[in-house]
Design a protein around this motif. Structure first.
Motif, short mmCIF file in Angstrom:
data_model
loop_
_atom_site.label_atom_id
_atom_site.label_comp_id
_atom_site.label_asym_id
_atom_site.label_seq_id
_atom_site.Cartn_x
_atom_site.Cartn_y
_atom_site.Cartn_z
N UNK A 197 0.84 -1.21 0.00
CA UNK A 197 0.00 0.00 0.00
C UNK A 197 0.87 1.25 0.00
N UNK A 198 0.22 2.38 -0.32
CA UNK A 198 0.98 3.62 -0.51
C UNK A 198 1.78 4.01 0.73
N UNK A 199 1.19 3.79 1.90
CA UNK A 199 1.92 4.21 3.12
C UNK A 199 3.06 3.24 3.47
N UNK A 200 3.11 2.14 2.75
CA UNK A 200 4.22 1.22 2.94
C UNK A 200 3.95 0.16 4.00
N UNK A 201 4.92 -0.69 4.16
CA UNK A 201 4.81 -1.77 5.13
C UNK A 201 6.10 -1.80 5.95
#
Ligand SMILES: O=C(O)CCC(=O)C(=O)O
Ligand SMILES: [Fe+2]
Length: 278
Positions: A127-131
Motif C-alpha cells: 500500500x501507498x503508506x508502505x509496510x
C-alpha cells in the motif's frame, strides 16, 4: 539456530547476530580486535509479516547471494568497517572531552565487529503508506555502520517523536550510536531509534556492521565522561548480560523498543525524566 556454519541469534532487532563462538571466517585484527563475518544470515520468518527474510530462503535474490558468496569482498568490507569504526570512535571521544581520545581509546581495543546482511521482500500488493520491514528498535552496539541500497526506507526517530527518512545514497553510509555507547557515555551519546518502511514492491538490501564491546566487558561510564549530570545514570553491567536481556525479551517483538538500555541499567526510575536519553 545455525546458518552458514555460524550461530545466529534469530529474531533480535539489534545487532547480536553472532555469538562468541569462533569460526573459520573470523579475522583477528592486528590491534587485538576481532571480527566475525556472517556470510549467510537467517532471521526467523514471520517475525515481521514475512518482509524481512533470510538469505537462505531467498535463493533467487541474486545480488545478495553473490555478495554472501564473495567472502573476499565481505571480509574486505568488514576490515574497512573495523578501521572506520575506530576512526569514528576517536571523533566521538574528542566530542566528549578534551584529550579523551587518548585516555579512553584503549577501552575499545577489544571491540568485535558483526556484519549482517538484511534482505527485505515486501508483499506485491504494497500500500501507498508502505509496510514495516523492521520495527522501531535501537542497536545494541557501540556504533553501527549501515549501508542501504537505492530503495531507501530507513527512518530515524527525532527527539520530538517524528520519523525522518534517511534518503538513500549508495555512496553514503549511515552511522548509528548504539546502546552500549549510550551507557558508556552516561547518555551523552544517544542510541538512535530507527526502523525500516518499505514503500516499493522491490527487494531491499542493507548491510549493517555492528561494532560492539567484548562480552565480558563491564560497562561503567568513566569519571570524566560522566559529564554535566555529575552522577552516573546507569549502573555498571556486563555487556553479555545486556545482550541476553535483549535476546530474551525481544523474541518475537520486532515492533517494540520497551526493553532497552534504560529498562536494563538505569539507576532509578527517577532518572526517567525528560533529560533521559530514550
Ligand atoms: O535495513 C536497514 O536499513 C536497517 C537495519 C537495522 O537497523 C539493523 O539491522 O539493526
Ligand atoms: Fe538497527
Amino acid at each position: 539456530m545455525k546458518a552458514g556454519g555460524m550461530e545466529i541469534a534469530g529474531g533480535g532487532t539489534g545487532d547480536r547476530v553472532g555469538t562468541g563462538e569462533k569460526e573459520a571466517n573470523d579475522l583477528t585484527e592486528p590491534s587485538g580486535c576481532s571480527i566475525t563475518f556472517l556470510t549467510k544470515i537467517q532471521v526467523e520468518q514471520n517475525m515481521n509479516e514475512n518482509t524481512l527474510s533470510s538469505l537462505s530462503s531467498q535463493p533467487d535474490s541474486g545480488d545478495l547471494s553473490k555478495l554472501a558468496d564473495s567472502s573476499d569482498i565481505v571480509q574486505e568490507y568488514g576490515s574497512k568497517m573495523m578501521e572506520l569504526s575506530k576512526k569514528i570512535v576517536v571523533v566521538l571521544l574528542k566530542c566528549l572531552g578534551d584529550r579523551l581520545e587518548f585516555k579512553y581509546l584503549d577501552e575499545f581495543s577489544q571491540c568485535h565487529g558483526y556484519l549482517r546482511i538484511n534482505n527485505y521482500t515486501p508483499p506485491e500488493d504494497i500500500e501507498a503508506e508502505g509496510v514495516e520491514g523492521l520495527g522501531m528498535h535501537t542497536d545494541m552496539s557501540c556504533i553501527t555502520i549501515l549501508y542501504q541500497d537505492a530503495t531507501g526506507g530507513l527512518q530515524m526517530r527525532s527527539k520530538e517523536g517524528d520519523w525522518v527518512d534517511l534518503l538513500s545514497n549508495e555512496d553514503a553510509l549511515a552511522v548509528n550510536i548504539g546502546d552500549l555507547l549510550q551507557a558508556w557515555s552516561n547518555g551523552q551519546l544517544r542510541s538512535s531509534k530507527h526502523r525500516v518502511i518499505l514503500k516499493q514492491p522491490v527487494n531491499r538490501l542493507s548491510v549493517a556492521f555492528f561494532w560492539c564491546f567484548e562480552d565480558e566487558k563491564v560497562i561503567l561510564a568513566p569519571e570524566d565522561v560522566v559529564g554535566g549530570r555529575k552522577h552516573r545514570i546507569y549502573k555498571p553491567f556486563v555487556c553479555l548480560d545486556y545482550i541476553k536481556f535483549r535476546e530474551n525479551t525481544e523474541k518475537g517483538r520486532f515492533d517494540k523498543v520497551g526493553y532497552n538500555i534504560n529498562g536494563f541499567a538505569a539507576i532509578s526510575a527517577l532518572n526517567y525524566d525528560e533529560n533521559m536519553p530514550t
